[in-house]
Design an enzyme around this catalytic site. Sequence first.
Site, mmCIF file in Angstrom:
data_model
loop_
_atom_site.group_PDB
_atom_site.id
_atom_site.type_symbol
_atom_site.label_atom_id
_atom_site.label_comp_id
_atom_site.label_asym_id
_atom_site.label_seq_id
_atom_site.Cartn_x
_atom_site.Cartn_y
_atom_site.Cartn_z
ATOM 1 N N LYS A 126 0.809 -1.228 0.000
ATOM 2 C CA LYS A 126 0.000 0.000 0.000
ATOM 3 C C LYS A 126 0.843 1.280 0.000
ATOM 4 O O LYS A 126 0.484 2.267 -0.637
ATOM 5 C CB LYS A 126 -0.960 0.010 1.185
ATOM 6 C CG LYS A 126 -2.083 -1.009 1.065
ATOM 7 C CD LYS A 126 -3.058 -0.883 2.225
ATOM 8 C CE LYS A 126 -4.197 -1.868 2.091
ATOM 9 N NZ LYS A 126 -5.206 -1.712 3.171
ATOM 10 N N GLY A 147 -15.904 -6.567 10.385
ATOM 11 C CA GLY A 147 -14.886 -6.307 9.374
ATOM 12 C C GLY A 147 -15.311 -6.681 7.971
ATOM 13 O O GLY A 147 -14.840 -6.097 6.992
#
Length: 278
Positions: free
Chosen positions: A69, A242
């Site tokens: 990322k 989640g």
Amino acid sequence: MTTQQRAACLIGWPAAHSRSPIIHKYWLKSFGIDGDYRIEAVQPEDFASFIANLGAQGYTGANVTIPHKEQALALSDADARARAVGAANTLWLEGGKLRATNTDVEGFINNLDAASPGWDARTSEALVLGAGGSARAVLFGLIERGIKTIHLVNRTLPRAEELARQFGASVKPATWDKVASLLPRANLLVNTTSLGMRGQPPLAIDVGLLPAGATVADIVYVPLDTELLNAARKRGLVTADGLGMLLHQAVRGFSLWFGRTPQVTDELPALVVADLTK
């Protein structure tokens, strides 16, 4: 792949565990789009070359997961949101440029909106556990929604202090031993750590200290029903899991790659849960 077919992928190392293909292939089928979504396991040293040739490999864009990322942010034309979060999780090709954003922010916030409508109006103080990449997205979203006081707890204080400097006076860093004293003040509790994930140590939090009407969110989705969420539900508190965040963060990527904006319906999480429980 046909010449008309559009495709996107998930880039990670490792990447085989991802449930993103289930989500995007479901939407492709729902819209009747001739497209595909694949997993690409790419080692860190090969990531720069891979995304530099994304279009040549037949991709219009990609999701990016651990550990890429930060590299994705540095190697792309990233928007303000990705830069503020410090990580990019969604790439797309536009006008010959590799663009990037971070959809974890809206994934977290939109999931909260769906699970606990009006949570922001009820939240004067929030308590966020952990100071990693996911915490950055959560902090950005909470501040954007106007939450004035966010207690950020981490085992190592300097990491929390670094994020407080980045995100401003709303973020109040604290060490883990302060959790018990902060819980009674928190209308929203968010776990961004890996504690409670399958194969990881448990998250030892006494949700009984939270005020009535608090919302509890956990970004862990394996297992789907974490001990934290189960304890919160037994207390009658509203929870956001989640998996919901995973589904909601996928919406904008699909829209950027395939030109249609999907909805998170009840059938989709059921498909992912069925796969998780195989």
